[in-house]
Enzyme design. Structure first.
Site: not given
Lengths: 384, 187
Positions: A215-216, A219, A303
């Site tokens: 997930h990071e 980003h 997100e």
């Protein structure tokens, strides 16, 4: 299963207006591709064929520029108002009303000095944010570099995700906190940092940690980090100014209530005081609010996209789902978080916003909804 | 200049510009795919280097499973010789090595005294990590290849692709027997 066209599957990822952050999940494929895709799903879980990374990256660049412009304007307004307020209210300088044809003083020396000072300060701060913002931020949250031997699993997982996304290996940081959270910061994909809390390392399985890191990494891939880092550093300053203004006005009120020596006795001056107090109070409330709104407007779709991209990287939605479930039941919150950095994190460090809460106030989508969307990707080939 | 000439000229310029942007996209995708392949290569080399150590420490302890070991060594040597040859050949031979290795790792799991040997457990951990990296590098390569191949096939970028000899990239598929190990019937 065999006939995708009959399924009236409502795709939550493409609901409403399409922005670059909205992802396209395959619900229909040509017969030729279907067999290979189905085999793929059996092998490695569902896949997302198309996420508009380039669109997201372009959009982020544009937004960063708009943000800088907007915040400079905000600084100009704040400086003007504060300078004017300070001159009238703190130094007690009064102009005769005949100097202002309308009866309302719209500018004076103090306001112009305030304007100049604030614009200069905000530009300097912007340059600093664009050059060194990530270091400032990491220092502020208290992140320390992770040790390669001590956190072997974390390093391995991060490297795997870097390989899966085709990005260079980011720096890895640790936050000493029993809370479960993580964030990514940086000014470019080449110079990025992923931080996780010790609580996350302690409670998550390898697959769950992998989901979080993915997930990071997403980003970083979407170039969210640069925008988010700049927002944090710039908005952090506004919040600081707003808070100190508020304090100043409280202190001032305290003084005038309990026998201040330099509060003038003329009734004319009291009018000026009231206006000045109102201006300072208004600014001290409005500036952080404006900053908050800017900050809130950026996060939620990102997100969802990062969650979807994480699944694209790991091909295993249950990892991130498991991590989010654990986080949603955990009691600890990250204590050193403050308002200017909350949007950086995997989940909001203060609280989870319930599904019905106002969209305007939440930095993150509710964890429950994120899990629901991930489960739609995860239910063994339910997309086909 | 007559209007028709201007119109034709403008159209030619527009088409050329579009062609250039398609060409640049193809180049970018091709570079990305090549880069992804070299990432696989790095991880494969890492695996080649790990195997001799693993063979060394397991050799004595598993004299009853010599065949598994020789399979691994042979597969590794073949794979090393294949580097520099065609991509299809590399994919094929590395697939065989993956199978031989997974068999070896399964054997190690079956023998408690092998598992408790710290040398072996460290090496197998290292190897498992490398296998993970290989599969993620493969995934990234295949994703990049898919994007490139779609561009090469789709109109109008296929015209530019055929004009400048862009070819479809080979997918790094997992060898068949490994695939059959997991059988899920979703129907």
């Amino acid at each position: 299963m065999t006939d995708t066209k009959d399924q009236s599957f409502k795709n939550p990822w493409t609901r409403g207006r399409r922005t670059p952050w909205e992802t396209e999940v395959v619900t229909e494929v040509s017969d030729r591709k279907k067999d290979t895709l189905r085999q793929d799903i059996i092998d490695r879980g569902p896949i997302i064929l198309k996420t508009d990374f380039e669109g997201a990256i372009r959009h982020n660049k544009k937004l960063t520029n708009y943000l800088i412009l907007l915040l400079t304007l905000l600084a100009a307004l704040t400086g003007y108002g504060l300078g004017w307020g300070a001159e009238v209210y703190i130094f007690g300088i009064q102009y005769d009303s005949y100097q202002y044809p309308s009866g309302i003083p719209y500018y004076n020396i103090g306001a112009l000095i305030g304007l100049g000072a604030f614009v200069t300060a905000s530009l300097l701060w912007t340059v600093y944010a664009l050059a060194r913002g990530d270091e400032y931020l990491l220092d502020k949250v208290g992140a320390i570099p992770a040790d390669r031997d001590l956190h072997k699993r974390l390093f391995n997982v991060t490297e795997e995700m870097a390989i899966a996304s085709g990005l260079p290996m980011p720096s890895v940081g640790i936050l000493e906190s029993p809370a479960m959270n993580a964030f990514a910061a940086g000014l470019s994909p080449e110079k990025a940092t992923i931080c996780v809390t010790t609580g996350l390392l302690k409670h998550c399985s390898r697959d769950q940690l992998q989901g979080v890191i993915a997930h990071e990494m997403s980003h970083i891939l979407n170039d969210d980090i640069r925008y988010k880092t700049v927002v944090s550093v710039l908005v952090g300053l506004i919040l600081l100014v707003g808070d100190s203004m508020q304090e100043l006005s409280y202190r001032r009120r305290y003084r005038s209530n309990y026998g201040s020596s330099y509060s003038s006795s003329s009734s004319d001056d009291k009018g000026g005081n009231a206006i000045g107090a109102a201006v300072i109070l208004l600014i001290s409330i409005l500036a952080p609010l404006a900053a908050k709104l800017i900050q809130m407007a950026i996060s939620r779709q990102r997100e969802y996209l990062a969650d979807a991209t994480a699944v694209k990287l790991t091909r295993y939605p249950n990892g991130l789902i498991g991590a989010l479930q654990k986080i949603s039941t955990a009691q600890d919150r990250y204590v050193r978080a403050n308002r200017s950095i909350q949007h950086l994190f995997l989940v909001n460090p203060f609280r989870d916003f319930p599904a019905k809460s106002s969209k305007l106030l939440a930095t993150h989508p509710p964890i429950k909804m994120r899990i629901e969307r991930l489960q739609l990707l995860g239910a063994n080939g339910s997309l086909f | 200049m007559p209007v028709s000439v201007i119109v034709i000229l403008a159209a030619v310029v527009l088409i050329l510009g579009y062609g250039v942007s398609l060409y640049n996209t193809l180049i970018r995708l091709k570079n990305q795919t090549e880069n992804a392949w070299s990432q696989i290569d790095v991880q494969l080399k890492r695996r080649h280097d790990l195997i001799p150590n693993l063979v060394e420490v397991t050799k004595d302890a598993m004299d009853f499973e010599q065949e598994t070991l020789t399979n691994v060594i042979e597969a590794r040597n073949k794979a090393i010789n294949a580097s520099g040859q065609s991509r299809e050949e590399t994919i094929n031979l590395e697939g065989q090595l993956t199978q031989a290795l997974s068999k070896l790792l399964a054997v190690v799991e079956d023998y408690p005294d092998l598992k408790s040997n710290t040398n072996i457990s460290e090496l197998t951990e290292e190897l498992t990590g490398t296998e993970n990296r290989i599969s993620f590098a493969r995934q990234h390569y295949n994703d990049s290849a898919t994007t490139l191949n779609t561009k090469v096939e789709l109109f109008p970028s296929n015209l530019v692709a055929s004009m400048f000899n862009f070819t479809k990239a080979v997918y790094f598929e997992v060898a068949e027997p490994e695939k059959q190990a997991i059988k899920v019937d979703l129907r």
